[in-house]
Design a protein around this motif. Structure first.
Motif, PDB file in Angstrom:
ATOM      1  N   VAL A  34      16.463  18.322  -0.958  1.00  0.00           N
ATOM      2  CA  VAL A  34      17.160  17.082  -0.607  1.00  0.00           C
ATOM      3  C   VAL A  34      17.544  16.396  -1.908  1.00  0.00           C
ATOM      4  O   VAL A  34      16.694  16.138  -2.760  1.00  0.00           O
ATOM      5  CB  VAL A  34      16.266  16.155   0.246  1.00  0.00           C
ATOM      6  CG1 VAL A  34      16.952  14.835   0.508  1.00  0.00           C
ATOM      7  CG2 VAL A  34      15.891  16.838   1.553  1.00  0.00           C
ATOM      8  N   SER A  35      18.816  16.087  -2.033  1.00  0.00           N
ATOM      9  CA  SER A  35      19.305  15.428  -3.248  1.00  0.00           C
ATOM     10  C   SER A  35      19.252  13.910  -3.089  1.00  0.00           C
ATOM     11  O   SER A  35      19.216  13.391  -1.965  1.00  0.00           O
ATOM     12  CB  SER A  35      20.743  15.868  -3.544  1.00  0.00           C
ATOM     13  OG  SER A  35      21.622  15.338  -2.562  1.00  0.00           O
ATOM     14  N   LEU A  37      14.761  20.604   7.311  1.00  0.00           N
ATOM     15  CA  LEU A  37      13.813  21.683   7.594  1.00  0.00           C
ATOM     16  C   LEU A  37      13.974  22.153   9.035  1.00  0.00           C
ATOM     17  O   LEU A  37      14.037  23.358   9.300  1.00  0.00           O
ATOM     18  CB  LEU A  37      12.376  21.233   7.335  1.00  0.00           C
ATOM     19  CG  LEU A  37      11.294  22.251   7.710  1.00  0.00           C
ATOM     20  CD1 LEU A  37      11.466  23.560   6.940  1.00  0.00           C
ATOM     21  CD2 LEU A  37       9.907  21.651   7.474  1.00  0.00           C
ATOM     22  N   ALA A  38      14.075  21.221   9.943  1.00  0.00           N
ATOM     23  CA  ALA A  38      14.253  21.581  11.355  1.00  0.00           C
ATOM     24  C   ALA A  38      15.542  22.388  11.537  1.00  0.00           C
ATOM     25  O   ALA A  38      15.548  23.402  12.249  1.00  0.00           O
ATOM     26  CB  ALA A  38      14.265  20.329  12.221  1.00  0.00           C
ATOM     27  N   GLN A  39      16.624  21.944  10.898  1.00  0.00           N
ATOM     28  CA  GLN A  39      17.887  22.687  10.988  1.00  0.00           C
ATOM     29  C   GLN A  39      17.734  24.108  10.442  1.00  0.00           C
ATOM     30  O   GLN A  39      18.224  25.066  11.035  1.00  0.00           O
ATOM     31  CB  GLN A  39      18.989  21.964  10.228  1.00  0.00           C
ATOM     32  CG  GLN A  39      19.478  20.720  10.918  1.00  0.00           C
ATOM     33  CD  GLN A  39      20.483  19.942  10.062  1.00  0.00           C
ATOM     34  OE1 GLN A  39      20.603  20.166   8.863  1.00  0.00           O
ATOM     35  NE2 GLN A  39      21.182  19.014  10.689  1.00  0.00           N
ATOM     36  N   LYS A  40      17.068  24.217   9.314  1.00  0.00           N
ATOM     37  CA  LYS A  40      16.861  25.532   8.691  1.00  0.00           C
ATOM     38  C   LYS A  40      16.064  26.452   9.622  1.00  0.00           C
ATOM     39  O   LYS A  40      16.313  27.656   9.687  1.00  0.00           O
ATOM     40  CB  LYS A  40      16.130  25.352   7.360  1.00  0.00           C
ATOM     41  CG  LYS A  40      15.788  26.615   6.634  1.00  0.00           C
ATOM     42  CD  LYS A  40      16.976  27.159   5.894  1.00  0.00           C
ATOM     43  CE  LYS A  40      16.551  28.346   5.056  1.00  0.00           C
ATOM     44  NZ  LYS A  40      17.381  28.559   3.921  1.00  0.00           N
ATOM     45  N   LEU A  41      15.121  25.866  10.366  1.00  0.00           N
ATOM     46  CA  LEU A  41      14.294  26.641  11.286  1.00  0.00           C
ATOM     47  C   LEU A  41      14.985  26.875  12.627  1.00  0.00           C
ATOM     48  O   LEU A  41      14.454  27.563  13.489  1.00  0.00           O
ATOM     49  CB  LEU A  41      12.956  25.927  11.517  1.00  0.00           C
ATOM     50  CG  LEU A  41      12.064  25.755  10.287  1.00  0.00           C
ATOM     51  CD1 LEU A  41      10.868  24.869  10.615  1.00  0.00           C
ATOM     52  CD2 LEU A  41      11.605  27.113   9.759  1.00  0.00           C
ATOM     53  N   GLY A  42      16.160  26.255  12.814  1.00  0.00           N
ATOM     54  CA  GLY A  42      16.891  26.401  14.061  1.00  0.00           C
ATOM     55  C   GLY A  42      16.256  25.652  15.220  1.00  0.00           C
ATOM     56  O   GLY A  42      16.307  26.106  16.361  1.00  0.00           O
ATOM     57  N   LEU A  60       5.043  18.282   4.407  1.00  0.00           N
ATOM     58  CA  LEU A  60       6.473  18.428   4.670  1.00  0.00           C
ATOM     59  C   LEU A  60       7.199  18.971   3.449  1.00  0.00           C
ATOM     60  O   LEU A  60       8.026  19.881   3.562  1.00  0.00           O
ATOM     61  CB  LEU A  60       7.078  17.087   5.101  1.00  0.00           C
ATOM     62  CG  LEU A  60       8.571  17.080   5.361  1.00  0.00           C
ATOM     63  CD1 LEU A  60       8.953  18.065   6.466  1.00  0.00           C
ATOM     64  CD2 LEU A  60       9.034  15.677   5.704  1.00  0.00           C
ATOM     65  N   GLU A  61       6.872  18.447   2.283  1.00  0.00           N
ATOM     66  CA  GLU A  61       7.519  18.923   1.061  1.00  0.00           C
ATOM     67  C   GLU A  61       7.214  20.397   0.828  1.00  0.00           C
ATOM     68  O   GLU A  61       8.092  21.155   0.431  1.00  0.00           O
ATOM     69  CB  GLU A  61       7.076  18.082  -0.131  1.00  0.00           C
ATOM     70  CG  GLU A  61       7.632  16.681  -0.111  1.00  0.00           C
ATOM     71  CD  GLU A  61       7.089  15.814  -1.237  1.00  0.00           C
ATOM     72  OE1 GLU A  61       6.357  16.328  -2.108  1.00  0.00           O
ATOM     73  OE2 GLU A  61       7.403  14.615  -1.238  1.00  0.00           O
ATOM     74  N   ARG A  62       5.979  20.801   1.092  1.00  0.00           N
ATOM     75  CA  ARG A  62       5.598  22.207   0.908  1.00  0.00           C
ATOM     76  C   ARG A  62       6.329  23.096   1.910  1.00  0.00           C
ATOM     77  O   ARG A  62       6.858  24.153   1.559  1.00  0.00           O
ATOM     78  CB  ARG A  62       4.086  22.351   1.050  1.00  0.00           C
ATOM     79  CG  ARG A  62       3.571  23.772   0.959  1.00  0.00           C
ATOM     80  CD  ARG A  62       3.880  24.374  -0.420  1.00  0.00           C
ATOM     81  NE  ARG A  62       3.330  25.676  -0.567  1.00  0.00           N
ATOM     82  CZ  ARG A  62       2.196  25.952  -1.215  1.00  0.00           C
ATOM     83  NH1 ARG A  62       1.495  24.994  -1.764  1.00  0.00           N
ATOM     84  NH2 ARG A  62       1.767  27.178  -1.301  1.00  0.00           N
ATOM     85  N   THR A 108      14.461  15.235   4.756  1.00  0.00           N
ATOM     86  CA  THR A 108      13.770  16.504   4.549  1.00  0.00           C
ATOM     87  C   THR A 108      13.355  17.110   5.882  1.00  0.00           C
ATOM     88  O   THR A 108      13.560  18.305   6.125  1.00  0.00           O
ATOM     89  CB  THR A 108      12.537  16.317   3.640  1.00  0.00           C
ATOM     90  OG1 THR A 108      12.955  15.771   2.392  1.00  0.00           O
ATOM     91  CG2 THR A 108      11.819  17.630   3.398  1.00  0.00           C
ATOM     92  N   ALA A 109      12.783  16.295   6.754  1.00  0.00           N
ATOM     93  CA  ALA A 109      12.353  16.786   8.064  1.00  0.00           C
ATOM     94  C   ALA A 109      13.538  17.313   8.863  1.00  0.00           C
ATOM     95  O   ALA A 109      13.461  18.392   9.483  1.00  0.00           O
ATOM     96  CB  ALA A 109      11.629  15.679   8.830  1.00  0.00           C
TER      97      ALA A 109
END
Length: 126
Positions: free
Chosen positions: A13-14, A63-68, A2-4, A59-60
């Motif tokens: 993620v802050s 990432l999902a948001q970034k991928l739409g 997931l981090e990768r 993070t998950a």
């Protein structure tokens, strides 16, 4: 993985985001102790690992948001699969093999171990 996948997608993620998420969950659960107890009971995450687990959750989601997409969709799992391939995940053979396409472990074949829970015949003692 997931981090990768997150790093490859430019997702970060802050600590502040993790603390904000924790505060929201604490409010929903009825306090810090209630959240810790719920996370332990539902997910098996002890209190000292809660922030790490929340970081994974955030993070998950990011990432999902970034991928739409969302975390249940194939697009999300493909990103994890791609990260898995890049990382060249390797398992000790006694635990099985890594399936990069499914981003999961495939059980080891142990033909020398007999499944005593199988119900092929009559119950013992009859």
């Amino acid at each position: 993985m997931l981090e990768r996948a997150a790093r490859d997608a430019g997702v970060t993620v802050s600590d502040r985001e993790v603390q904000r998420t924790r505060a929201e969950f604490e409010e929903q659960a009825g306090g810090a102790k209630a959240l810790e107890a719920a996370w332990l009971q539902q997910y098996g995450v002890p209190p000292q690992r809660l922030d790490d687990n929340l970081r994974l959750q955030v993070t998950a989601q990011k990432l999902a948001q970034k991928l739409g997409t969302d975390t249940s969709r194939p697009e999300f799992w493909k990103a994890l699969s791609d990260a898995s391939k890049e990382l060249d995940v390797d398992l000790n053979p006694r635990y099985g093999e890594w399936d990069a396409e499914k981003s999961s472990r495939v059980d080891a074949k142990t033909p020398w171990v007999k499944d005593v829970t199988a119900t092929d015949g009559p119950p013992l003692g009859l």
